[in-house]
Write a protein that holds these residues in place. Structure first.
Motif, PDB file in Angstrom:
ATOM      1  N   GLY A  12       0.567  -1.076   0.128  1.00  0.00           N
ATOM      2  CA  GLY A  12      -0.016   0.008   0.104  1.00  0.00           C
ATOM      3  C   GLY A  12       0.754   1.192   0.041  1.00  0.00           C
ATOM      4  O   GLY A  12       0.324   2.357   0.215  1.00  0.00           O
ATOM      5  N   THR A  13       2.053   1.240  -0.458  1.00  0.00           N
ATOM      6  CA  THR A  13       3.107   2.367  -0.390  1.00  0.00           C
ATOM      7  C   THR A  13       2.484   3.318  -1.368  1.00  0.00           C
ATOM      8  O   THR A  13       2.005   3.126  -2.514  1.00  0.00           O
ATOM      9  CB  THR A  13       4.237   2.078  -0.656  1.00  0.00           C
ATOM     10  OG1 THR A  13       4.722   1.125   0.466  1.00  0.00           O
ATOM     11  CG2 THR A  13       5.248   3.138  -0.724  1.00  0.00           C
ATOM     12  N   GLU A  14       2.426   4.673  -0.982  1.00  0.00           N
ATOM     13  CA  GLU A  14       1.913   5.608  -2.007  1.00  0.00           C
ATOM     14  C   GLU A  14       3.213   6.699  -2.174  1.00  0.00           C
ATOM     15  O   GLU A  14       3.871   6.966  -1.298  1.00  0.00           O
ATOM     16  CB  GLU A  14       0.744   6.281  -1.380  1.00  0.00           C
ATOM     17  CG  GLU A  14      -0.375   5.362  -1.333  1.00  0.00           C
ATOM     18  CD  GLU A  14      -1.650   6.008  -0.630  1.00  0.00           C
ATOM     19  OE1 GLU A  14      -1.548   7.349  -0.217  1.00  0.00           O
ATOM     20  OE2 GLU A  14      -2.777   5.797  -0.994  1.00  0.00           O
ATOM     21  N   PRO A  15       3.173   7.091  -3.266  1.00  0.00           N
ATOM     22  CA  PRO A  15       2.306   7.052  -4.451  1.00  0.00           C
ATOM     23  C   PRO A  15       2.674   5.904  -5.574  1.00  0.00           C
ATOM     24  O   PRO A  15       1.656   5.846  -6.322  1.00  0.00           O
ATOM     25  CB  PRO A  15       2.513   8.593  -5.364  1.00  0.00           C
ATOM     26  CG  PRO A  15       4.106   8.799  -5.160  1.00  0.00           C
ATOM     27  CD  PRO A  15       4.304   8.333  -3.733  1.00  0.00           C
ATOM     28  N   THR A  16       3.687   5.307  -5.215  1.00  0.00           N
ATOM     29  CA  THR A  16       4.235   4.204  -5.801  1.00  0.00           C
ATOM     30  C   THR A  16       4.211   2.976  -5.160  1.00  0.00           C
ATOM     31  O   THR A  16       4.904   2.864  -4.155  1.00  0.00           O
ATOM     32  CB  THR A  16       5.215   4.090  -6.943  1.00  0.00           C
ATOM     33  OG1 THR A  16       5.391   5.572  -7.424  1.00  0.00           O
ATOM     34  CG2 THR A  16       5.662   3.214  -7.530  1.00  0.00           C
ATOM     35  N   GLY A  39      -0.002  -6.448   7.892  1.00  0.00           N
ATOM     36  CA  GLY A  39      -0.413  -5.198   6.995  1.00  0.00           C
ATOM     37  C   GLY A  39       0.044  -3.839   7.516  1.00  0.00           C
ATOM     38  O   GLY A  39       0.206  -2.881   6.842  1.00  0.00           O
ATOM     39  N   SER A  40       0.540  -3.890   8.940  1.00  0.00           N
ATOM     40  CA  SER A  40       0.946  -2.452   9.478  1.00  0.00           C
ATOM     41  C   SER A  40       2.319  -2.454   9.062  1.00  0.00           C
ATOM     42  O   SER A  40       2.944  -1.212   8.926  1.00  0.00           O
ATOM     43  CB  SER A  40       0.830  -2.694  11.064  1.00  0.00           C
ATOM     44  OG  SER A  40       1.772  -3.575  11.589  1.00  0.00           O
ATOM     45  N   SER A  41       3.246  -3.430   8.434  1.00  0.00           N
ATOM     46  CA  SER A  41       4.376  -3.206   8.024  1.00  0.00           C
ATOM     47  C   SER A  41       4.517  -3.030   6.336  1.00  0.00           C
ATOM     48  O   SER A  41       5.440  -2.769   5.784  1.00  0.00           O
ATOM     49  CB  SER A  41       5.228  -4.267   8.328  1.00  0.00           C
ATOM     50  OG  SER A  41       5.363  -4.578   9.907  1.00  0.00           O
ATOM     51  N   THR A  42       3.383  -2.866   5.810  1.00  0.00           N
ATOM     52  CA  THR A  42       3.313  -2.706   4.376  1.00  0.00           C
ATOM     53  C   THR A  42       2.411  -1.595   4.008  1.00  0.00           C
ATOM     54  O   THR A  42       1.876  -1.662   2.770  1.00  0.00           O
ATOM     55  CB  THR A  42       2.989  -4.049   3.546  1.00  0.00           C
ATOM     56  OG1 THR A  42       1.448  -4.352   4.057  1.00  0.00           O
ATOM     57  CG2 THR A  42       3.907  -5.195   3.909  1.00  0.00           C
ATOM     58  N   ASN A  43       1.978  -0.750   4.766  1.00  0.00           N
ATOM     59  CA  ASN A  43       1.144   0.370   4.744  1.00  0.00           C
ATOM     60  C   ASN A  43      -0.429  -0.084   4.312  1.00  0.00           C
ATOM     61  O   ASN A  43      -0.929   0.598   3.327  1.00  0.00           O
ATOM     62  CB  ASN A  43       1.668   1.441   3.298  1.00  0.00           C
ATOM     63  CG  ASN A  43       3.267   1.839   3.794  1.00  0.00           C
ATOM     64  OD1 ASN A  43       3.068   2.562   4.918  1.00  0.00           O
ATOM     65  ND2 ASN A  43       4.032   1.669   3.124  1.00  0.00           N
ATOM     66  N   GLN A  44      -0.792  -1.078   4.836  1.00  0.00           N
ATOM     67  CA  GLN A  44      -2.125  -1.562   4.535  1.00  0.00           C
ATOM     68  C   GLN A  44      -3.003  -1.940   5.656  1.00  0.00           C
ATOM     69  O   GLN A  44      -3.897  -2.535   5.604  1.00  0.00           O
ATOM     70  CB  GLN A  44      -2.004  -2.771   3.628  1.00  0.00           C
ATOM     71  CG  GLN A  44      -1.488  -2.680   2.391  1.00  0.00           C
ATOM     72  CD  GLN A  44      -0.886  -3.967   1.368  1.00  0.00           C
ATOM     73  OE1 GLN A  44       0.106  -4.571   1.812  1.00  0.00           O
ATOM     74  NE2 GLN A  44      -1.304  -4.168   0.324  1.00  0.00           N
ATOM     75  N   ALA A  45      -2.502  -1.525   6.901  1.00  0.00           N
ATOM     76  CA  ALA A  45      -3.168  -1.836   8.070  1.00  0.00           C
ATOM     77  C   ALA A  45      -2.385  -0.905   9.265  1.00  0.00           C
ATOM     78  O   ALA A  45      -1.327  -0.462   9.135  1.00  0.00           O
ATOM     79  CB  ALA A  45      -3.133  -3.409   8.449  1.00  0.00           C
ATOM     80  N   ALA A  85      -8.325  -1.915   0.206  1.00  0.00           N
ATOM     81  CA  ALA A  85      -8.299  -0.734  -0.596  1.00  0.00           C
ATOM     82  C   ALA A  85      -7.568  -0.596  -1.564  1.00  0.00           C
ATOM     83  O   ALA A  85      -7.561   0.244  -2.686  1.00  0.00           O
ATOM     84  CB  ALA A  85      -8.524   0.456   0.339  1.00  0.00           C
ATOM     85  N   SER A  86      -6.073  -1.176  -1.429  1.00  0.00           N
ATOM     86  CA  SER A  86      -4.893  -1.033  -2.224  1.00  0.00           C
ATOM     87  C   SER A  86      -5.080  -2.035  -3.142  1.00  0.00           C
ATOM     88  O   SER A  86      -4.077  -2.129  -4.406  1.00  0.00           O
ATOM     89  CB  SER A  86      -3.692  -1.392  -1.461  1.00  0.00           C
ATOM     90  OG  SER A  86      -3.675  -2.706  -0.845  1.00  0.00           O
TER      91      SER A  86
END
Length: 339
Positions: A12-16, A39-45, A85-86
């Motif tokens: 889930g890293t943004e913008p890429t 997911g807290s370590s991948t920008n997804q939770a 969402a990602s």
């Protein structure tokens, strides 16, 4: 006996977004199943509710480990098994199904750049090489850098069964391209993500990194794109459908709707120079690499074929770009009665 399954997903890293992976050991004959991750370590939770689910959607032989080992591309799901969402693949699925009768297919040209530390591979320490031009499809150690990695990556992709259709050196030292397709929207996107993972993993063995940065070197150097070739059954049979698709991509707010989703940093690459059209203008033309969308000369001659959207960045999400092109073009083709 057991085998290794490398579970690969898009974070889930943004913008890429970035690729992530981890290995699961499965008993011989055991089917691929869902798996969890933090997911807290991948920008997804967030940490207080960090569990996310990996849902296998595509697998292929693992050409690096060999044997019965596999690579497993996954969609990211919430714990109630709704798409996260990602998860952009989940948004493509219904669009690909809706317009499946038009038989859309894609070929994506993935450009990338090798880096040795902070320098593009082949750039001299503390300086710059000769100007771009001679490196494109070049040969010789004075112009080509990283071929051993490129050839190994190609072999890995072919051994994995991916629809790789070619490779070539690009206009800047250390810059290369591979092509995936022509296959359907879900297939080309799944295979491109696996090919990207194999690119990073292969380069790792050579202590070199690969980047999809759309403008890896500022100044008078080409950027890196993911030129996206597209056709439907109607386009492969009738030139009127070719023009209709081009007109649809340029209609109303469509140009900006697409460009803003064609990869972060697109304004740095689409400047109107270096074989690009300006990011805020739309154009199409035959054999015109300075247009937003190019119609190959052979297509005009034959009166049928495909178009090339030259705007997507190297770092574009293929699930997004294929969804937008299919939705825009296929809707218009249907409206005009060309299906």
């Amino acid at each position: 006996m057991s085998y290794k399954a490398e579970y690969i997903w898009i974070d889930g890293t943004e913008p890429t977004a970035k690729l992530r992976s981890k290995t699961k050991i499965l008993a011989d004959g055991e089917a691929l199943s869902i798996w969890g991750f933090d997911g807290s370590s991948t920008n997804q939770a967030e940490g207080h509710a960090s569990d996310r689910v990996l849902q296998p959607v595509f697998s292929c032989p693992d050409p690096i480990r060999g044997g019965d080992n596999v690579l497993v591309l996954c969609e990211v799901m919430n714990i109630d098994m709704t798409p996260h969402a990602s998860n952009t693949r989940a948004l493509l699925r219904p669009v690909a199904e809706q317009f499946g009768d038009q038989e859309p297919i894609f070929g994506i040209e993935q450009e990338y750049t090798f880096f040795d530390g902070i320098r593009p591979l082949g750039f001299p320490v503390g300086g710059f090489p000769a100007a771009q031009g001679g490196y494109y499809c070049g040969v010789g150690s004075d112009e080509i850098f990283g071929r051993e990695i490129v050839e190994k990556h190609l072999d890995h992709c072919l051994a994995a069964g991916l629809s790789i259709s070619g490779i070539n050196a690009e206009v800047m030292p250390g810059q290369w391209e591979f092509q995936v397709g022509p296959v359907g929207p879900l297939e080309v996107s799944d295979q491109l993500w696996i090919a990207r993972w194999l690119l990073y993993r292969t380069a790792e063995d050579f202590n070199v990194s690969a980047t999809l940065n759309p403008k890896p070197v500022k100044g008078d150097w080409n950027g890196a794109g993911a030129h996206t070739n597209f056709s439907t059954k109607a386009m492969r049979e009738d030139y009127r459908a070719i023009i209709t698709a081009c007109e649809a991509l340029g209609e109303g707010s469509k140009p900006l709707d697409h460009v803003k989703n064609y990869g972060a940093g697109i304004d740095e690459r689409l400047t109107g120079l270096h074989e690009t059209a300006p990011w805020n203008e739309f154009s199409y033309g035959v054999s015109d690499r300075g247009a937003s969308v190019r119609i190959p000369w052979q297509v005009e001659k034959d009166g049928k074929g495909y178009i090339e959207d030259r705007r997507p960045n190297a770092n574009v999400d293929p699930y997004v770009v294929t969804r937008l092109i299919v939705d825009t073009c296929c809707t218009s083709l249907k409206k005009e009665g060309l299906v």
